[in-house]
Design an enzyme around this catalytic site. Structure first.
Site, PDB file in Angstrom:
ATOM      1  N   TYR A 248      82.205 -74.409  50.672  1.00 27.79           N
ATOM      2  CA  TYR A 248      81.829 -74.922  51.984  1.00 27.79           C
ATOM      3  C   TYR A 248      80.812 -76.059  51.842  1.00 27.79           C
ATOM      4  O   TYR A 248      80.936 -77.121  52.438  1.00 27.79           O
ATOM      5  CB  TYR A 248      81.249 -73.787  52.837  1.00 27.79           C
ATOM      6  CG  TYR A 248      80.838 -74.235  54.217  1.00 27.79           C
ATOM      7  CD1 TYR A 248      81.752 -74.204  55.261  1.00 27.79           C
ATOM      8  CD2 TYR A 248      79.562 -74.721  54.465  1.00 27.79           C
ATOM      9  CE1 TYR A 248      81.405 -74.643  56.525  1.00 27.79           C
ATOM     10  CE2 TYR A 248      79.195 -75.171  55.723  1.00 27.79           C
ATOM     11  CZ  TYR A 248      80.113 -75.121  56.751  1.00 27.79           C
ATOM     12  OH  TYR A 248      79.770 -75.568  57.993  1.00 27.79           O
TER      13      TYR A 248
ATOM     14  N   SER B 277      66.366 -78.013  57.590  1.00 24.12           N
ATOM     15  CA  SER B 277      67.314 -77.448  56.638  1.00 24.12           C
ATOM     16  C   SER B 277      66.976 -78.034  55.263  1.00 24.12           C
ATOM     17  O   SER B 277      65.966 -78.725  55.129  1.00 24.12           O
ATOM     18  CB  SER B 277      68.700 -77.856  57.100  1.00 24.12           C
ATOM     19  OG  SER B 277      69.632 -77.309  56.258  1.00 24.12           O
TER      20      SER B 277
ATOM     21  N   GLU C 108      60.476 -72.048  44.255  1.00 24.05           N
ATOM     22  CA  GLU C 108      60.502 -70.770  44.973  1.00 24.05           C
ATOM     23  C   GLU C 108      61.932 -70.232  45.004  1.00 24.05           C
ATOM     24  O   GLU C 108      62.870 -71.006  45.175  1.00 24.05           O
ATOM     25  CB  GLU C 108      60.049 -70.967  46.431  1.00 24.05           C
ATOM     26  CG  GLU C 108      58.712 -71.644  46.537  1.00 24.05           C
ATOM     27  CD  GLU C 108      58.290 -71.899  47.985  1.00 24.05           C
ATOM     28  OE1 GLU C 108      59.101 -71.647  48.902  1.00 24.05           O
ATOM     29  OE2 GLU C 108      57.158 -72.364  48.169  1.00 24.05           O
TER      30      GLU C 108
ATOM     31  N   LYS D 153      65.189 -69.137  46.610  1.00 26.39           N
ATOM     32  CA  LYS D 153      65.737 -69.382  47.939  1.00 26.39           C
ATOM     33  C   LYS D 153      66.403 -68.088  48.385  1.00 26.39           C
ATOM     34  O   LYS D 153      67.479 -67.732  47.912  1.00 26.39           O
ATOM     35  CB  LYS D 153      66.749 -70.520  47.914  1.00 26.39           C
ATOM     36  CG  LYS D 153      67.293 -70.861  49.281  1.00 26.39           C
ATOM     37  CD  LYS D 153      68.079 -72.160  49.241  1.00 26.39           C
ATOM     38  CE  LYS D 153      68.541 -72.576  50.616  1.00 26.39           C
ATOM     39  NZ  LYS D 153      69.551 -71.689  51.179  1.00 26.39           N
TER      40      LYS D 153
ATOM     41  N   ASP E 101      68.323 -65.325  50.441  1.00 27.06           N
ATOM     42  CA  ASP E 101      69.503 -65.380  51.280  1.00 27.06           C
ATOM     43  C   ASP E 101      69.343 -64.408  52.433  1.00 27.06           C
ATOM     44  O   ASP E 101      69.719 -63.249  52.345  1.00 27.06           O
ATOM     45  CB  ASP E 101      70.711 -65.002  50.427  1.00 27.06           C
ATOM     46  CG  ASP E 101      71.950 -65.711  50.899  1.00 27.06           C
ATOM     47  OD1 ASP E 101      71.840 -66.521  51.825  1.00 27.06           O
ATOM     48  OD2 ASP E 101      73.023 -65.433  50.343  1.00 27.06           O
TER      49      ASP E 101
ATOM     50  N   ARG F 227      65.906 -69.477  63.821  1.00 23.41           N
ATOM     51  CA  ARG F 227      65.929 -70.926  63.714  1.00 23.41           C
ATOM     52  C   ARG F 227      66.797 -71.544  64.808  1.00 23.41           C
ATOM     53  O   ARG F 227      66.486 -72.606  65.330  1.00 23.41           O
ATOM     54  CB  ARG F 227      66.476 -71.307  62.336  1.00 23.41           C
ATOM     55  CG  ARG F 227      66.582 -72.787  62.164  1.00 23.41           C
ATOM     56  CD  ARG F 227      66.875 -73.147  60.728  1.00 23.41           C
ATOM     57  NE  ARG F 227      68.223 -72.745  60.328  1.00 23.41           N
ATOM     58  CZ  ARG F 227      68.848 -73.229  59.264  1.00 23.41           C
ATOM     59  NH1 ARG F 227      68.245 -74.122  58.504  1.00 23.41           N
ATOM     60  NH2 ARG F 227      70.058 -72.831  58.950  1.00 23.41           N
TER      61      ARG F 227
ATOM     62  N   GLU G 190      61.638 -66.034  55.515  1.00 26.36           N
ATOM     63  CA  GLU G 190      63.008 -65.537  55.478  1.00 26.36           C
ATOM     64  C   GLU G 190      62.990 -64.021  55.591  1.00 26.36           C
ATOM     65  O   GLU G 190      62.367 -63.346  54.774  1.00 26.36           O
ATOM     66  CB  GLU G 190      63.633 -65.963  54.142  1.00 26.36           C
ATOM     67  CG  GLU G 190      65.124 -65.890  54.109  1.00 26.36           C
ATOM     68  CD  GLU G 190      65.818 -67.124  54.692  1.00 26.36           C
ATOM     69  OE1 GLU G 190      65.149 -67.980  55.311  1.00 26.36           O
ATOM     70  OE2 GLU G 190      67.049 -67.204  54.549  1.00 26.36           O
TER      71      GLU G 190
ATOM     72  N   TYR H 192      57.392 -68.625  53.567  1.00 31.79           N
ATOM     73  CA  TYR H 192      57.470 -69.756  52.637  1.00 31.79           C
ATOM     74  C   TYR H 192      56.876 -71.062  53.176  1.00 31.79           C
ATOM     75  O   TYR H 192      56.919 -72.073  52.505  1.00 31.79           O
ATOM     76  CB  TYR H 192      58.901 -69.977  52.153  1.00 31.79           C
ATOM     77  CG  TYR H 192      59.928 -70.167  53.260  1.00 31.79           C
ATOM     78  CD1 TYR H 192      59.885 -71.262  54.112  1.00 31.79           C
ATOM     79  CD2 TYR H 192      60.951 -69.235  53.425  1.00 31.79           C
ATOM     80  CE1 TYR H 192      60.821 -71.424  55.098  1.00 31.79           C
ATOM     81  CE2 TYR H 192      61.901 -69.399  54.415  1.00 31.79           C
ATOM     82  CZ  TYR H 192      61.830 -70.494  55.256  1.00 31.79           C
ATOM     83  OH  TYR H 192      62.749 -70.657  56.245  1.00 31.79           O
TER      84      TYR H 192
ATOM     85  N   LYS I  77      70.944 -74.993  43.833  1.00 30.13           N
ATOM     86  CA  LYS I  77      71.719 -73.756  44.026  1.00 30.13           C
ATOM     87  C   LYS I  77      72.024 -73.044  42.703  1.00 30.13           C
ATOM     88  O   LYS I  77      72.282 -73.688  41.686  1.00 30.13           O
ATOM     89  CB  LYS I  77      73.043 -74.077  44.739  1.00 30.13           C
ATOM     90  CG  LYS I  77      72.872 -74.676  46.124  1.00 30.13           C
ATOM     91  CD  LYS I  77      72.147 -73.772  47.098  1.00 30.13           C
ATOM     92  CE  LYS I  77      73.050 -72.775  47.783  1.00 30.13           C
ATOM     93  NZ  LYS I  77      73.864 -73.252  48.867  1.00 30.13           N
TER      94      LYS I  77
ATOM     95  N   CYS J   5      98.747 -36.423  43.003  1.00 29.90           N
ATOM     96  CA  CYS J   5      97.625 -36.860  42.164  1.00 29.90           C
ATOM     97  C   CYS J   5      98.156 -37.601  40.934  1.00 29.90           C
ATOM     98  O   CYS J   5      99.016 -37.074  40.223  1.00 29.90           O
ATOM     99  CB  CYS J   5      96.796 -35.649  41.754  1.00 29.90           C
ATOM    100  SG  CYS J   5      95.550 -36.041  40.504  1.00 29.90           S
TER     101      CYS J   5
ATOM    102  N   CYS K 107      97.336 -35.137  37.715  1.00 31.84           N
ATOM    103  CA  CYS K 107      97.933 -33.816  37.490  1.00 31.84           C
ATOM    104  C   CYS K 107      99.218 -33.595  38.279  1.00 31.84           C
ATOM    105  O   CYS K 107      99.913 -32.600  38.072  1.00 31.84           O
ATOM    106  CB  CYS K 107      96.918 -32.721  37.815  1.00 31.84           C
ATOM    107  SG  CYS K 107      96.603 -32.570  39.577  1.00 31.84           S
TER     108      CYS K 107
ATOM    109  N   CYS L  76      92.826 -34.666  45.740  1.00 31.76           N
ATOM    110  CA  CYS L  76      93.783 -33.883  44.955  1.00 31.76           C
ATOM    111  C   CYS L  76      93.513 -32.409  45.266  1.00 31.76           C
ATOM    112  O   CYS L  76      92.374 -31.989  45.350  1.00 31.76           O
ATOM    113  CB  CYS L  76      93.556 -34.173  43.476  1.00 31.76           C
ATOM    114  SG  CYS L  76      94.322 -32.976  42.386  1.00 31.76           S
TER     115      CYS L  76
ATOM    116  N   CYS M 212      92.399 -29.656  38.248  1.00 31.90           N
ATOM    117  CA  CYS M 212      92.861 -30.995  37.836  1.00 31.90           C
ATOM    118  C   CYS M 212      91.994 -31.504  36.683  1.00 31.90           C
ATOM    119  O   CYS M 212      90.775 -31.535  36.786  1.00 31.90           O
ATOM    120  CB  CYS M 212      92.782 -31.950  39.029  1.00 31.90           C
ATOM    121  SG  CYS M 212      93.133 -33.671  38.606  1.00 31.90           S
TER     122      CYS M 212
END
Ligand code: IVH
Length: 671
Positions: free
Chosen positions: A38, A84, A115, A117, A119, A138, A174, A226, A315, A409, A412, A427, A432
């Site tokens: 993306y 951003s 630092e 980042k 998520d 935000r 965050e 942050y 990243k 199963c 067995c 099962c 078994c």
């Protein structure tokens, strides 16, 4: 076609694609492409728009930071917009940023702060006269949603700040779900049959944007601050680093990993180290934010659009990838559950090759519409088992097959049932072999009897060689038995025998857990070990008696009762007893005296936010305290959670000490 026409066409197509994926990600919660893909598309669009600014339209995906605020929450205007970050994907990208920055500030040397980042979800917290007055998302950068009530439930957000705080100021940070909290939340949701969150980010965002703050309160959210958004009436330090120090001194939680660096090389070294270490971090991070330390330089550099020139997000390699689902395999678990798993065409995700992934149960596979042969999105989150997020239906060829749980199963051949109200298939054969093997693995495992040197592989070998048919047989093994096995040397055989020997003295609670009684996890095992002094006593308990214990419902009581009525289990206990394995808690009792809660008895009423009730009770018993169901003179403390029952009132009448959750946590040393 001239250049402008070509660019216009490409821009339009990129916008359509990005809008489509935005919708899938934010609205449908079902992304088709990885975040990295993306970001690349967005980067291409930005680049074209930079070359042709006349083609920028207000609705271009480049022109918004995030979602516009939802109507249901109040709107908060951000006096200073929330920005951003531009991305760097490679060392070359970072080098280019470094060079450009150096040229712009006219300096060959400058300090940066690195630092993680995180998520999660960006929030702005405003404090007036030392008190938290507003917490907002935000949103689009200028206007966010008022989620003050929800944010007040986040423990690490101070509701008030004490020391020399400016009369009015705003901090930014965050909000996120730590990995462990994410795991627990999804386990709880799976048990309730609710859809699972794909990743901690979605889970955090979903938790914070709840209409009912009590739902947010149940989620173990955390925050790292942050930045300082703005402050009135105080002189500020000269550097971002000093601001972080100052905010820390005011009581804000700042990531302890933040580090200063002075050169590009040093920055890259920190990045390389972080990539190695991040699997062990308790939170998810998708990159490293590199910020110019000097606030004067930050001012000079300013922003382009929504992105400051003084910072960049470098990243980390993607943790999502796409690959083909070759087949769905079945593992038979300790309790006979049939657990499907994905067999994948090997794919590198975040530097690790993945060929298998978890698939929970049949309903989950149906809900996500995962078919054999599909191209699927796989995700690796830290050290947890990789997971399939979902298929990419647009890449189907028509050859894909819908998955059906087998009716017998796979190990067995006995029939398979799906008990009423359960998500899993089981099962029906109590004998078994797959179940027997899994039970042995469970018994030797780290959380149970912790038999060092007897890992899953050795369990399998011993089982298939016919040397160990159940946990009791482990204690009959001789060195000679082990030496028959392939690749087993004298030395390792001795080690195995002595670690089996050492396991005979494990605490009673571990033994109970190790027996693998269905529905009895570690916490319940702890509780039972606290209540009963020996396995004989526990085995003799009636269902009614077990049900009367705090937190033990009829399902667990029945399961415990039934376990001790099965011949096979009694035989195992006999073997353990004859081998001299400790089946009581005699010795531990004496050591209780020195423990912090020894001699104290607790009663709980109402809902706790930090833990589920059984967990809170287990903590008490682990620290040497006792838990009672009803009030009596023996009770020393009543812990009062949210919406307490009549017990709180009665305790007041009886003069028993009451404590709230915060006081209780302090007592546990967990505040
Ligand atoms: S600084 C202009 N520092 O990443 C500065 N952001 O893509 C913008 N984030 O919206 C924020 N950890 O939600 C900064 N240590 C960190 C961060 C961080 C996570 C998020 C933040 C921001 C997004 C930018």
């Amino acid at each position: 076609m001239d250049d402008l026409t070509r660019s216009r066409e490409r821009i339009n197509s990129l916008r359509d694609t990005l809008n489509y994926h935005n919708h899938r990600y934010y609205v449908l919660n079902a992304p088709e492409i990885s975040d990295e893909e993306y970001d690349r598309l967005l980067a291409e669009l930005k680049d074209l728009e930079r070359q042709h600014p006349e083609l920028i339209t207000p609705d271009s995906p480049t022109q918004r930071v995030g979602r516009a605020p939802a109507e249901v929450f109040g709107v908060v205007e951000h006096p200073v917009p929330l920005l951003s970050l531009a991305n760097a994907f490679t060392l070359d990208d970072l080098r280019a940023w470094w060079k450009r920055t150096a040229e712009l500030v006219g300096a060959t040397q400058f300090t940066t702060v690195c630092e993680p980042k995180i998520d999660g979800l960006a929030v702005a917290l405003t404090y007036v006269d030392g008190l938290l007055v507003t917490g907002a998302t935000r949103g689009d950068g200028f206007r966010g949603e008022d989620i003050t009530k929800n944010l007040r439930t986040v423990r690490s957000i101070p509701l008030s700040v004490l020391k020399n705080a400016p009369p009015r100021f705003e901090v930014r940070g965050e909000v996120f779900l730590p990995k462990e909290g994410f795991k627990v939340l999804n386990e709880r949701r799976a048990a309730q049959g609710l859809p699972l969150f794909a990743n901690p980010r979605n889970a955090a965002a979903g938790s914070v944007r709840q209409l009912d703050p009590s739902v947010t309160a149940e989620r173990p959210l955390d925050i790292f601050i942050y930045a300082l958004g703005w402050a009135e009436g105080v002189p500020l330090p000269d550097t971002h680093w000093e601001i972080m120090d100052w905010l820390r001194s005011l009581g804000f939680k700042v990531n302890p990993l933040i580090t200063r660096s002075r050169t590009l090389e040093e920055t890259q070294e920190i990045y390389d180290q972080w990539i190695q270490q991040r699997a062990e971090w308790p939170f998810e991070a998708d990159g490293m934010v590199v910020k110019i330390d000097s606030l004067r330089m930050q001012d000079e550099l300013g922003s382009v659009g929504r992105e400051p020139r003084w910072a960049v997000a470098y990243k980390f390699p993607a943790v999502q990838g796409t690959t083909r689902l070759r087949e769905i395999g079945i593992n038979v678990g300790r309790t006979g559950s049939l657990n499907p798993y994905a067999i994948l065409e090997p794919v590198k995700v975040g530097g690790v090759v993945i060929s298998h992934a978890a698939l929970h149960n049949e309903e989950d596979i149906r809900r996500k519409d995962i078919r054999i042969g599909d191209t699927v999105i796989v995700q690796r989150a830290g050290d947890v088992i990789p997971e399939i997020i979902g298929p990419i239906p647009s890449l189907r060829t028509g050859e894909e097959r819908v998955f059906h749980m087998p009716t017998s199963c796979p190990v067995c051949g006995f029939g398979v049932v799906k008990p009423e109200g359960e998500a899993v298939h089981r099962c029906t054969n109590a004998a078994c072999p797959a179940q027997a093997l899994e039970r042995i693995k469970h018994f030797t495992g780290r959380d149970a009897m912790d038999i060092d040197g007897v890992g899953e592989k050795l369990c399998e070998t011993l089982f298939h060689a016919g040397l160990v048919k159940d946990a009791g047989d482990l204690y009959r093994l001789t060195k000679e038995d082990l030496l028959q096995l392939e690749r087993m040397a004298e030395r390792s055989a001795s080690n195995v025998i002595s670690s089996i020997e050492r396991s005979k003295e494990r605490p009673f609670s571990r033994l109970i857990f190790g027996l693998g009684i269905p529905h009895v996890g570690q916490e319940y095992a702890e509780l039972l070990a606290q209540r009963y002094t020996s396995i004989n006593e526990l085995a003799a308990a009636s269902t009614e008696e077990l049900t009367s214990l705090p937190s033990i419902g009829p399902k667990i009581a029945e399961s415990v009762h039934a376990f001790f009525r099965q011949q096979r289990n009694l035989e195992i206990l006999d073997k353990l007893r004859n081998a001299g394995v400790r089946l009581d808690r005699q010795r531990e009792k004496a050591s209780n005296a020195g423990q912090p809660l020894a001699g104290l008895t607790f009663v709980f009423t109402g809902r706790l936010n930090r833990f589920a009730r059984p967990e809170a009770e287990a903590r008490v018993t682990q620290l040497g305290g006792k838990v009672a169901q009803d009030l009596s003179r023996r009770v020393s403390h009543v812990v009062v959670g949210d919406e307490p029952g009549a017990k709180a009132e009665r305790a007041r009448e009886l003069g028993v000490a009451l404590m709230n959750e915060a006081e209780f946590l302090r007592l546990l040393g967990e505040d």
